[in-house]
Structure formats: structure tokens, C-alpha cells
Design a protein around this motif. Structure first.
Motif, PDB file in Angstrom:
ATOM      1  N   GLN A 104       0.574   8.593 -31.044  1.00 55.45           N
ATOM      2  CA  GLN A 104      -0.721   9.182 -29.735  1.00 55.45           C
ATOM      3  C   GLN A 104      -1.125   7.614 -30.685  1.00 55.45           C
ATOM      4  N   TRP A 108      -2.854   6.553 -26.636  1.00 59.63           N
ATOM      5  CA  TRP A 108      -4.057   5.921 -25.831  1.00 59.63           C
ATOM      6  C   TRP A 108      -5.025   3.959 -26.687  1.00 59.63           C
ATOM      7  N   TYR A 129      -8.359   4.029 -21.137  1.00 58.01           N
ATOM      8  CA  TYR A 129      -9.617   5.004 -21.147  1.00 58.01           C
ATOM      9  C   TYR A 129     -10.621   5.247 -21.513  1.00 58.01           C
ATOM     10  N   GLY A 168     -12.833   9.911 -28.826  1.00 57.74           N
ATOM     11  CA  GLY A 168     -12.322   8.693 -27.933  1.00 57.74           C
ATOM     12  C   GLY A 168     -13.725   8.086 -28.067  1.00 57.74           C
ATOM     13  N   ASP A 222     -12.446   9.779 -34.594  1.00 54.81           N
ATOM     14  CA  ASP A 222     -11.367   9.462 -34.225  1.00 54.81           C
ATOM     15  C   ASP A 222     -10.324   8.490 -34.335  1.00 54.81           C
ATOM     16  N   THR A 258      -7.614   6.368 -33.172  1.00 52.49           N
ATOM     17  CA  THR A 258      -7.582   5.010 -32.749  1.00 52.49           C
ATOM     18  C   THR A 258      -8.579   4.966 -32.453  1.00 52.49           C
ATOM     19  N   LEU A 295     -10.148   2.537 -29.517  1.00 50.18           N
ATOM     20  CA  LEU A 295     -11.528   4.081 -28.711  1.00 50.18           C
ATOM     21  C   LEU A 295     -12.590   3.719 -30.185  1.00 50.18           C
ATOM     22  N   GLY A 314      -2.915   6.314 -21.080  1.00 52.70           N
ATOM     23  CA  GLY A 314      -2.533   6.177 -21.801  1.00 52.70           C
ATOM     24  C   GLY A 314      -1.047   6.460 -21.410  1.00 52.70           C
TER      25      GLY A 314
END
Length: 270
Positions: free
Chosen positions: A12, A16, A21, A53, A72, A74, A77, A219
Motif C-alpha cells: 500500500q 500510494w 495522488y 492522504g 497516514d 505513506t 502523502l 497509484g
């Protein structure tokens, strides 16, 4: 945590991180605004936005005067969210973390939200339990999810049909878009639940250009293209996606404009 779940979460992060994004998120800002309105965040309240995000909900919540924490999985992001907050002159605490293991004490927040984010956690019951655990008595929890029968639901199903089946302990994000599933996930909380179905309008120059844009920005599309292209299978899936968006297109001038349905779930805790 099983090795399947660990591998899924690492995947994941890669999914992402791929694409753009931050640009794509602009197409769903309206949904974030509607969710924020329904959960009723106010100045001085503590709000947690899970799987934030790039901050679509966190930023307007902070603009209302709420004390916002945005989490998050990621890092890329989160970096974009921080930059957006600095540019807007907003104070938001951006934290890298896992929706299934929130790094907060119980009863920490007045509002807990997730806009098309927590739905990608692999273990749904664990994620839902965490959303309510960190919410105070009388708090409101709310999230949005693409409906299985909606346009984005169909898109994710078509992409998924070209991928190996997931491990048994990994749920589909589309399940969150079912009222029945959401009720099951939140039954432990004793919350009063309400559901609303809404749409966001997705638009581009044509169905073909919308698919081409997703190849660059979304993504999951970026990653499945990279996997299928060497096998000579990407053009087949791409053709299916163009056909799907063409069938759902509401524009009659050659451009693309279609409604993507989502379910908005609000849980008001006792």
C-alpha cells in the motif's frame, strides 16, 4: 500481524507513493467537505483524520479552528499535506502511522474521520475498532467509501480481476461501501448510525483521456499497468476501463463526465 498483512501494507505504501495522488485528490475534495459538515467539527475540538492522504479533510477542519491530527501510512502523502498546511497557514499535526494500530490513547478525540482512506486497511474489524477506541464518549466517527455498484467500485473490481486473489485475512475496500458491512464493523460501539449516498462528478476531455490520466496519477492503475504491460495484458484491461467509462459517460459532446457514487457513514457514540 501475519506476513500477508505486513506485505500488503508495504504494498500500500508503494501504491500510494506511485502516481500523483495529490493531483487526483482534488477530484474528491467535495466528498471531504460533505463528510466534515456531517461530523460537525467545530473550533476547539480535537479531530483525528485517519489515512488523511494529502489532507483533503484535515485542512478545512483546521481552518474551522479544530485541533487536527492527520495520520497516514505513506510518507510522500504526509509531506504534501504538510506543504499544503504551511501554504495555507494552518497548524496540523501530521503523523506517520497505521490505521489498524493508532498511536493514541483511548478517548482522545471529539471527531474521528476518514475520507476514502481507512477503507484500504486490510483488516476491517481491527481498523473500525481503532476508529472508535480513540473517540471520546459522545464523539462522532465518520468515513466515506466507494459503493461496490458505483463507477469507482466497478473500476477497482476490474483492476482487481487482473491481480492475484488477496490472502483470506485481507478485506476488499469496497466492502466499506455496504451499509450492512458498516453496521457489522461498528456494532461493537453501540453508536447511532446514519448513512447517506452521494456522488462526486469525475470529468475529463474524454473517457480515453480520463483513463490515460489515471495511468499517470492513480497509484493502483500505475502499479497494475507496470505489472501487466510486460505480460502484454495491459491493453486488454485498458480497453475494458475505457469501455466502462464510455458506458457511464453522461456527456454528449465527446468529453467525459460521470457520477462516482460513495457511501457516507456517520456513527454517533453514546
Amino acid at each position: 500481524m501475519s506476513s500477508d498483512v505486513e506485505a500488503f501494507k508495504e504494498g500500500q505504501r508503494k501504491v500510494w507513493t506511485a502516481g500523483d495522488y495529490a493531483d487526483l485528490a482534488r477530484t474528491i475534495e467535495e466528498a471531504a467537505g460533505r463528510l466534515l459538515e456531517l461530523v460537525g467539527a467545530a473550533a476547539g475540538e480535537d479531530l483525528l483524520d485517519v489515512a488523511t492522504g494529502t489532507g483533503n479533510l484535515a485542512l478545512p477542519a483546521a481552518a474551522l479552528g479544530a485541533h487536527v491530527t492527520a495520520l497516514d501510512l505513506t510518507p510522500k502523502l504526509l509531506d504534501t499535506g504538510r506543504a499544503r498546511a504551511r501554504e495555507a497557514g494552518l497548524e496540523i499535526d501530521f503523523i506517520e502511522g497505521d490505521a489498524e494500530d493508532l498511536p493514541f490513547a483511548a478517548d482522545s478525540f471529539d471527531r474521528v474521520t476518514s475520507c476514502f482512506g481507512v477503507i484500504f486497511a486490510p483488516r476491517h474489524a481491527q481498523a473500525a475498532s481503532e476508529l472508535t477506541r480513540v473517540a471520546r464518549a459522545g464523539a462522532t466517527v465518520g468515513f466515506t467509501a466507494w459503493t461496490p455498484e458505483g463507477m469507482q467500485g466497478e473500476m477497482f473490481r476490474r483492476i482487481g480481476s487482473y491481480m492475484p486473489p488477496p490472502a483470506p485475512d485481507i478485506g476488499s475496500p469496497l466492502q466499506w461501501g455496504s451499509e450492512h458491512h458498516a453496521r457489522e464493523l461498528l456494532a461493537h460501539s453501540g453508536a447511532e448510525l446514519s448513512f447517506e449516498r452521494h456522488t462526486v462528478t469525475l470529468a475529463h476531455e474524454s473517457p480515453e483521456s480520463w483513463v490515460a490520466y489515471n495511468e499517470r496519477a492513480l497509484g493502483p492503475a500505475v502499479m497494475i499497468k507496470a505489472a501487466l504491460e510486460p505480460q502484454g495484458r495491459w491493453e486488454q484491461l485498458r480497453g475494458e476501463l475505457v469501455e466502462m467509462y464510455t458506458e457511464r459517460n453522461e456527456a454528449d459532446d465527446g468529453s467525459f463526465s460521470a457520477q462516482a457514487e460513495y457511501l457516507l457513514t456517520v456513527a454517533r457514540l453514546p
